[in-house]
Design a protein around this motif. Structure first.
Motif, PDB file in Angstrom:
ATOM      1  N   PHE A 100      51.405  46.839  30.658  1.00 50.22           N
ATOM      2  CA  PHE A 100      50.138  46.174  30.963  1.00 50.22           C
ATOM      3  C   PHE A 100      49.962  44.967  30.040  1.00 50.22           C
ATOM      4  O   PHE A 100      50.367  44.991  28.881  1.00 50.22           O
ATOM      5  N   THR A 101      49.302  43.952  30.573  1.00 46.92           N
ATOM      6  CA  THR A 101      48.985  42.767  29.780  1.00 46.92           C
ATOM      7  C   THR A 101      47.537  42.379  30.016  1.00 46.92           C
ATOM      8  O   THR A 101      47.113  42.211  31.170  1.00 46.92           O
ATOM      9  N   ILE A 102      46.786  42.251  28.927  1.00 50.51           N
ATOM     10  CA  ILE A 102      45.391  41.831  29.023  1.00 50.51           C
ATOM     11  C   ILE A 102      45.291  40.359  28.655  1.00 50.51           C
ATOM     12  O   ILE A 102      46.007  39.880  27.767  1.00 50.51           O
ATOM     13  N   SER A 103      44.413  39.646  29.348  1.00 50.57           N
ATOM     14  CA  SER A 103      44.196  38.229  29.055  1.00 50.57           C
ATOM     15  C   SER A 103      42.737  37.900  29.331  1.00 50.57           C
ATOM     16  O   SER A 103      42.045  38.649  30.032  1.00 50.57           O
ATOM     17  N   ARG A 104      42.278  36.791  28.784  1.00 51.51           N
ATOM     18  CA  ARG A 104      40.895  36.387  29.018  1.00 51.51           C
ATOM     19  C   ARG A 104      40.777  34.881  29.070  1.00 51.51           C
ATOM     20  O   ARG A 104      41.604  34.158  28.514  1.00 51.51           O
ATOM     21  N   ASP A 105      39.725  34.443  29.725  1.00 49.27           N
ATOM     22  CA  ASP A 105      39.372  33.026  29.778  1.00 49.27           C
ATOM     23  C   ASP A 105      37.988  32.915  29.173  1.00 49.27           C
ATOM     24  O   ASP A 105      36.997  33.287  29.805  1.00 49.27           O
ATOM     25  N   ASN A 106      37.916  32.440  27.938  1.00 49.36           N
ATOM     26  CA  ASN A 106      36.628  32.385  27.245  1.00 49.36           C
ATOM     27  C   ASN A 106      35.656  31.424  27.922  1.00 49.36           C
ATOM     28  O   ASN A 106      34.452  31.662  27.923  1.00 49.36           O
ATOM     29  N   ALA A 107      36.154  30.360  28.491  1.00 44.09           N
ATOM     30  CA  ALA A 107      35.286  29.381  29.142  1.00 44.09           C
ATOM     31  C   ALA A 107      34.604  29.969  30.380  1.00 44.09           C
ATOM     32  O   ALA A 107      33.475  29.613  30.706  1.00 44.09           O
ATOM     33  N   LYS A 108      35.296  30.880  31.049  1.00 48.38           N
ATOM     34  CA  LYS A 108      34.758  31.476  32.279  1.00 48.38           C
ATOM     35  C   LYS A 108      34.216  32.879  32.048  1.00 48.38           C
ATOM     36  O   LYS A 108      33.675  33.491  32.970  1.00 48.38           O
ATOM     37  N   ASN A 109      34.352  33.393  30.828  1.00 46.00           N
ATOM     38  CA  ASN A 109      33.898  34.746  30.510  1.00 46.00           C
ATOM     39  C   ASN A 109      34.522  35.782  31.440  1.00 46.00           C
ATOM     40  O   ASN A 109      33.829  36.635  32.011  1.00 46.00           O
ATOM     41  N   THR A 110      35.808  35.680  31.593  1.00 43.98           N
ATOM     42  CA  THR A 110      36.528  36.628  32.425  1.00 43.98           C
ATOM     43  C   THR A 110      37.651  37.300  31.630  1.00 43.98           C
ATOM     44  O   THR A 110      38.157  36.745  30.654  1.00 43.98           O
ATOM     45  N   VAL A 111      38.007  38.481  32.062  1.00 37.89           N
ATOM     46  CA  VAL A 111      39.125  39.215  31.473  1.00 37.89           C
ATOM     47  C   VAL A 111      39.928  39.810  32.618  1.00 37.89           C
ATOM     48  O   VAL A 111      39.370  40.198  33.648  1.00 37.89           O
ATOM     49  N   ALA A 112      41.234  39.843  32.434  1.00 38.24           N
ATOM     50  CA  ALA A 112      42.111  40.378  33.464  1.00 38.24           C
ATOM     51  C   ALA A 112      43.083  41.379  32.854  1.00 38.24           C
ATOM     52  O   ALA A 112      43.405  41.300  31.660  1.00 38.24           O
ATOM     53  N   LEU A 113      43.534  42.296  33.681  1.00 34.16           N
ATOM     54  CA  LEU A 113      44.532  43.281  33.257  1.00 34.16           C
ATOM     55  C   LEU A 113      45.651  43.291  34.296  1.00 34.16           C
ATOM     56  O   LEU A 113      45.429  43.704  35.442  1.00 34.16           O
ATOM     57  N   GLN A 114      46.795  42.800  33.905  1.00 31.93           N
ATOM     58  CA  GLN A 114      47.972  42.850  34.768  1.00 31.93           C
ATOM     59  C   GLN A 114      48.701  44.149  34.500  1.00 31.93           C
ATOM     60  O   GLN A 114      49.114  44.412  33.368  1.00 31.93           O
ATOM     61  N   MET A 115      48.838  44.955  35.538  1.00 28.53           N
ATOM     62  CA  MET A 115      49.447  46.273  35.392  1.00 28.53           C
ATOM     63  C   MET A 115      50.747  46.315  36.183  1.00 28.53           C
ATOM     64  O   MET A 115      50.729  46.192  37.415  1.00 28.53           O
ATOM     65  N   ASN A 116      51.845  46.463  35.483  1.00 27.58           N
ATOM     66  CA  ASN A 116      53.164  46.535  36.104  1.00 27.58           C
ATOM     67  C   ASN A 116      53.779  47.918  35.875  1.00 27.58           C
ATOM     68  O   ASN A 116      53.334  48.674  35.009  1.00 27.58           O
ATOM     69  N   SER A 117      54.798  48.219  36.639  1.00 21.77           N
ATOM     70  CA  SER A 117      55.514  49.501  36.507  1.00 21.77           C
ATOM     71  C   SER A 117      54.537  50.667  36.486  1.00 21.77           C
ATOM     72  O   SER A 117      54.610  51.555  35.614  1.00 21.77           O
ATOM     73  N   LEU A 118      53.631  50.663  37.420  1.00 17.54           N
ATOM     74  CA  LEU A 118      52.583  51.685  37.437  1.00 17.54           C
ATOM     75  C   LEU A 118      53.168  53.072  37.690  1.00 17.54           C
ATOM     76  O   LEU A 118      54.154  53.237  38.419  1.00 17.54           O
ATOM     77  N   LYS A 119      52.531  54.055  37.066  1.00 16.94           N
ATOM     78  CA  LYS A 119      52.936  55.446  37.168  1.00 16.94           C
ATOM     79  C   LYS A 119      51.791  56.265  37.751  1.00 16.94           C
ATOM     80  O   LYS A 119      50.623  55.886  37.607  1.00 16.94           O
ATOM     81  N   PRO A 120      52.086  57.397  38.358  1.00 13.51           N
ATOM     82  CA  PRO A 120      50.996  58.239  38.880  1.00 13.51           C
ATOM     83  C   PRO A 120      49.964  58.601  37.815  1.00 13.51           C
ATOM     84  O   PRO A 120      48.774  58.718  38.127  1.00 13.51           O
TER      85      PRO A 120
END
Length: 123
Positions: free
Chosen positions: A67-87
Motif C-alpha cells: 500500500f502507498t499513501i499520498s496526499r495533496d495539501n492544496a486540495k486537502n485530499t488523501v489517497a491510498l493505493q492498494m496493490n497485491s490485495l489479499k483476502p
C-alpha cells in the motif's frame, strides 16, 4: 466543521488493486495528519497508513510494500493505493484526519472520520 468523503472501494480478486480517495471540506484552519483505518467484522479498527502534512508516512506492518499513501495539501485530499490485495485486507476502510478548528472560544485540534467504504477481496 470538517467533512471527509471517501470513494474508491469495491470488490476485487486477490492480487488486484484498488485506489481509495478522501477529500476534506468544511471550515478549518489546517488539516494536519491524514490517514486510513480499517475494521473487519468482529475486529477492532486498526491503522492502515497515515501521512503528516510534511509527508512523513507510517504503515501497518501487514501492508508495507503493498500500500502507498499520498496526499495533496492544496486540495486537502488523501489517497491510498492498494496493490497485491489479499483476502485478509477485506474490511471497511475509514478516512481519518486531524484538523485545527474553532472550538468554543479557542482553537483545538480535533479528530474527524469519514463514513467508511467497503473493500472486499475475493480469493
Amino acid at each position: 466543521q470538517v467533512q471527509l468523503v471517501e470513494s474508491g472501494g469495491g470488490l476485487v480478486q486477490a492480487g488486484g488493486s484498488l485506489r481509495l480517495s478522501c477529500a476534506a471540506s468544511g471550515s478549518f484552519f489546517s488539516i494536519n495528519a491524514m490517514g486510513w483505518y480499517r475494521q473487519a467484522p468482529g475486529k477492532q479498527r486498526e491503522l492502515v497508513a497515515a501521512i503528516t502534512s510534511g509527508s512523513t508516512t507510517n504503515y501497518a506492518d501487514s501492508v508495507k510494500g503493498r500500500f502507498t499513501i499520498s496526499r495533496d495539501n492544496a486540495k486537502n485530499t488523501v489517497a491510498l493505493q492498494m496493490n497485491s490485495l489479499k483476502p485478509e485486507d477485506t474490511a471497511v476502510y475509514f478516512c481519518h484526519a486531524t484538523a485545527r478548528v474553532v472550538a468554543g472560544t479557542g482553537i483545538s485540534e480535533l479528530d474527524y472520520w469519514g463514513q467508511g467504504t467497503q473493500v472486499t477481496v475475493s480469493s
